[in-house]
Design an enzyme around this catalytic site. Structure first.
Site, PDB file in Angstrom:
ATOM      1  N   SER A   7       0.836  -1.198   0.000  1.00  0.00           N
ATOM      2  CA  SER A   7       0.000   0.000   0.000  1.00  0.00           C
ATOM      3  C   SER A   7       0.873   1.251   0.000  1.00  0.00           C
ATOM      4  O   SER A   7       1.646   1.487   0.937  1.00  0.00           O
ATOM      5  CB  SER A   7      -0.907   0.018   1.229  1.00  0.00           C
ATOM      6  N   HIS A  31      -0.949  -1.179  -4.275  1.00  0.00           N
ATOM      7  CA  HIS A  31      -2.292  -0.866  -3.778  1.00  0.00           C
ATOM      8  C   HIS A  31      -2.384   0.645  -3.569  1.00  0.00           C
ATOM      9  O   HIS A  31      -1.569   1.237  -2.871  1.00  0.00           O
ATOM     10  CB  HIS A  31      -2.492  -1.627  -2.467  1.00  0.00           C
ATOM     11  N   ASP A  33      -4.700   3.657  -2.259  1.00  0.00           N
ATOM     12  CA  ASP A  33      -5.848   3.971  -1.402  1.00  0.00           C
ATOM     13  C   ASP A  33      -6.369   5.376  -1.683  1.00  0.00           C
ATOM     14  O   ASP A  33      -5.672   6.361  -1.432  1.00  0.00           O
ATOM     15  CB  ASP A  33      -5.428   3.886   0.067  1.00  0.00           C
ATOM     16  N   MET A  35      -9.182   8.126  -0.755  1.00  0.00           N
ATOM     17  CA  MET A  35     -10.135   8.465   0.315  1.00  0.00           C
ATOM     18  C   MET A  35     -10.683   9.867   0.095  1.00  0.00           C
ATOM     19  O   MET A  35      -9.941  10.767  -0.292  1.00  0.00           O
ATOM     20  CB  MET A  35      -9.414   8.442   1.666  1.00  0.00           C
ATOM     21  N   HIS A  64      -8.078   1.056  -4.640  1.00  0.00           N
ATOM     22  CA  HIS A  64      -9.087   0.842  -3.593  1.00  0.00           C
ATOM     23  C   HIS A  64      -9.812   2.161  -3.344  1.00  0.00           C
ATOM     24  O   HIS A  64      -9.262   3.073  -2.728  1.00  0.00           O
ATOM     25  CB  HIS A  64      -8.355   0.347  -2.333  1.00  0.00           C
ATOM     26  N   MET A  66     -12.192   4.330  -1.505  1.00  0.00           N
ATOM     27  CA  MET A  66     -12.962   4.530  -0.272  1.00  0.00           C
ATOM     28  C   MET A  66     -13.679   5.861  -0.422  1.00  0.00           C
ATOM     29  O   MET A  66     -13.346   6.853   0.235  1.00  0.00           O
ATOM     30  CB  MET A  66     -12.017   4.506   0.938  1.00  0.00           C
ATOM     31  N   MET A 136     -11.964  -6.025   4.442  1.00  0.00           N
ATOM     32  CA  MET A 136     -11.199  -5.089   5.287  1.00  0.00           C
ATOM     33  C   MET A 136     -11.011  -5.709   6.668  1.00  0.00           C
ATOM     34  O   MET A 136     -11.961  -6.175   7.288  1.00  0.00           O
ATOM     35  CB  MET A 136     -11.930  -3.752   5.423  1.00  0.00           C
ATOM     36  N   GLY A 141      -9.566   3.885   6.382  1.00  0.00           N
ATOM     37  CA  GLY A 141      -9.299   5.307   6.603  1.00  0.00           C
ATOM     38  C   GLY A 141      -7.852   5.619   6.948  1.00  0.00           C
ATOM     39  O   GLY A 141      -7.359   6.696   6.617  1.00  0.00           O
ATOM     40  N   PHE A 142      -7.192   4.667   7.590  1.00  0.00           N
ATOM     41  CA  PHE A 142      -5.822   4.951   8.035  1.00  0.00           C
ATOM     42  C   PHE A 142      -4.950   3.704   7.942  1.00  0.00           C
ATOM     43  O   PHE A 142      -5.430   2.594   8.183  1.00  0.00           O
ATOM     44  CB  PHE A 142      -5.829   5.447   9.490  1.00  0.00           C
ATOM     45  N   GLY A 143      -3.680   3.927   7.647  1.00  0.00           N
ATOM     46  CA  GLY A 143      -2.709   2.837   7.703  1.00  0.00           C
ATOM     47  C   GLY A 143      -2.255   2.647   9.148  1.00  0.00           C
ATOM     48  O   GLY A 143      -2.569   3.458  10.024  1.00  0.00           O
ATOM     49  N   GLY A 144      -1.539   1.562   9.394  1.00  0.00           N
ATOM     50  CA  GLY A 144      -0.916   1.351  10.702  1.00  0.00           C
ATOM     51  C   GLY A 144      -1.845   0.952  11.828  1.00  0.00           C
ATOM     52  O   GLY A 144      -1.478   1.045  12.992  1.00  0.00           O
ATOM     53  N   ASP A 172      -6.958  -6.525   3.787  1.00  0.00           N
ATOM     54  CA  ASP A 172      -6.299  -5.212   3.860  1.00  0.00           C
ATOM     55  C   ASP A 172      -6.493  -4.631   5.250  1.00  0.00           C
ATOM     56  O   ASP A 172      -7.627  -4.452   5.700  1.00  0.00           O
ATOM     57  CB  ASP A 172      -6.949  -4.310   2.787  1.00  0.00           C
ATOM     58  N   GLY A 173      -5.373  -4.326   5.905  1.00  0.00           N
ATOM     59  CA  GLY A 173      -5.411  -3.673   7.209  1.00  0.00           C
ATOM     60  C   GLY A 173      -4.722  -4.491   8.279  1.00  0.00           C
ATOM     61  O   GLY A 173      -5.155  -5.591   8.594  1.00  0.00           O
ATOM     62  N   GLY A 174      -3.603  -3.975   8.774  1.00  0.00           N
ATOM     63  CA  GLY A 174      -2.889  -4.650   9.859  1.00  0.00           C
ATOM     64  C   GLY A 174      -2.244  -5.958   9.445  1.00  0.00           C
ATOM     65  O   GLY A 174      -2.037  -6.846  10.275  1.00  0.00           O
ATOM     66  N   GLY A 194       0.869  -2.122   4.141  1.00  0.00           N
ATOM     67  CA  GLY A 194       1.471  -0.788   4.069  1.00  0.00           C
ATOM     68  C   GLY A 194       2.621  -0.665   5.043  1.00  0.00           C
ATOM     69  O   GLY A 194       3.792  -0.804   4.682  1.00  0.00           O
TER      70      GLY A 194
HETATM   71  C1  DX5 Z   1      -6.767   1.526   5.115  1.00  0.00           C
HETATM   72  C2  DX5 Z   1      -6.217   1.181   3.770  1.00  0.00           C
HETATM   73  C3  DX5 Z   1      -5.095   0.230   3.784  1.00  0.00           C
HETATM   74  C4  DX5 Z   1      -3.866   0.691   4.523  1.00  0.00           C
HETATM   75  C5  DX5 Z   1      -3.177  -0.535   5.042  1.00  0.00           C
HETATM   76  O1  DX5 Z   1      -7.947   2.209   4.953  1.00  0.00           O
HETATM   77  O2  DX5 Z   1      -7.230   0.638   2.952  1.00  0.00           O
HETATM   78  O3  DX5 Z   1      -4.743  -0.162   2.467  1.00  0.00           O
HETATM   79  O4  DX5 Z   1      -2.971   1.413   3.744  1.00  0.00           O
HETATM   80  O5  DX5 Z   1      -2.134  -0.130   5.857  1.00  0.00           O
HETATM   81  P1  DX5 Z   1      -1.498  -1.104   6.932  1.00  0.00           P
HETATM   82  O6  DX5 Z   1      -0.967  -2.289   6.202  1.00  0.00           O
HETATM   83  O7  DX5 Z   1      -0.416  -0.261   7.536  1.00  0.00           O
HETATM   84  O8  DX5 Z   1      -2.571  -1.471   7.904  1.00  0.00           O
HETATM   85 ZN    ZN Z   2      -6.620  -0.232   1.010  1.00  0.00          ZN
END
Ligand code: DX5
Ligand code: ZN
Length: 212
Positions: A7, A31, A33, A35, A64, A66, A136, A141-144, A172-174, A194
């Site tokens: 990501s 990927h 993202d 938003m 992706h 959103m 998901m 909405g956020f990475g990490g 996707d996510g974590g 990501g």
């Molecule tokens: C969150 C995104 C993800 C995000 C994943 O809304 O859709 O793609 O970048 O980031 P990590 O891998 O850090 O959770």
């Molecule tokens: Zn994503």
């Protein structure tokens, strides 16, 4: 084979080309993202950025969205260079089949995503229309963020509802080596990551650990 999709939300946007080149030797997808500040409480990047990075890489653009009302922007995203467009079921609801068709008519792959609180039963009629289902594993909405364990059971449910042996089931996510392994054991064949990739000391090693 597992498709790894780094990501770019975790990139340094002032050095996007440099950061895309860091993963390019080890993957075939990235990927992206998008938003809008409405569907999710954050704003990221959009069409002009995709158009610019299309010039510097041949990687497959896993896009992706959103965003609310994605149907208004499908054409623009395809022109900009998206290869796969994933929309959210929660943003499309009864318009879902038409929007999937709209993406496919443009000659692109179509994906449908569900948020952590959405029951997979709600999309059962649409699964066979799609090339990819994105589950998901954090609130978008956020990475990490931290992987939400109780989303993982949706992977075999989606697999069971599908009649398409080529369906890509993406999470996707974590995602890290451990959560990625769990998702793969349950039937996921594409992992988005990501922070795990971009914050690692050794990007190649991080990607390899997700693949195996
Ligand atoms: C969150 C995104 C993800 C995000 C994943 O809304 O859709 O793609 O970048 O980031 P990590 O891998 O850090 O959770
Ligand atoms: Zn994503």
């Amino acid at each position: 084979m597992t498709i790894i999709s780094p990501s770019i939300l975790s990139c340094d946007f002032a050095n996007l080309e440099r950061d895309i080149k860091k993963v390019e030797p080890y993957v075939s997808w990235i990927h992206i993202d998008v938003m809008d500040g409405h569907f999710v409480p954050n704003i990221s990047i959009g069409i002009p950025v995709i158009k610019s990075i299309r010039k510097i890489t041949n990687l497959f653009f896993d896009t992706h969205l959103m965003i609310e009302n994605p149907e208004k922007y499908i054409d623009a995203f395809t022109v900009a260079g998206a290869d796969l467009i994933t929309v959210h079921y929660e943003a499309t609801k009864e318009k879902t089949p038409e929007i999937i068709k709209q993406i496919k008519t443009k000659g692109k792959k179509a994906g449908l995503s569900i948020k952590p609180k959405t029951n997979p039963d709600e999309i059962k009629d649409y699964i066979d229309l799609c090339d990819l289902i994105l589950i998901m594993t954090v609130e978008p909405g956020f990475g990490g963020q931290k992987f939400i364990e109780n989303c993982a059971h949706k992977i075999p449910l989606i697999k069971k509802m599908s009649h398409n042996k080529n369906l890509i089931i993406q999470v996707d996510g974590g995602i890290n080596d451990e959560t990625g392994k769990l998702c793969k054991s349950l039937g996921a064949n594409s992992l988005v990551a990501g922070n795990y990739i971009y914050n690692s000391e050794d990007i190649k090693k991080a990607i390899e650990s997700l693949k195996k």
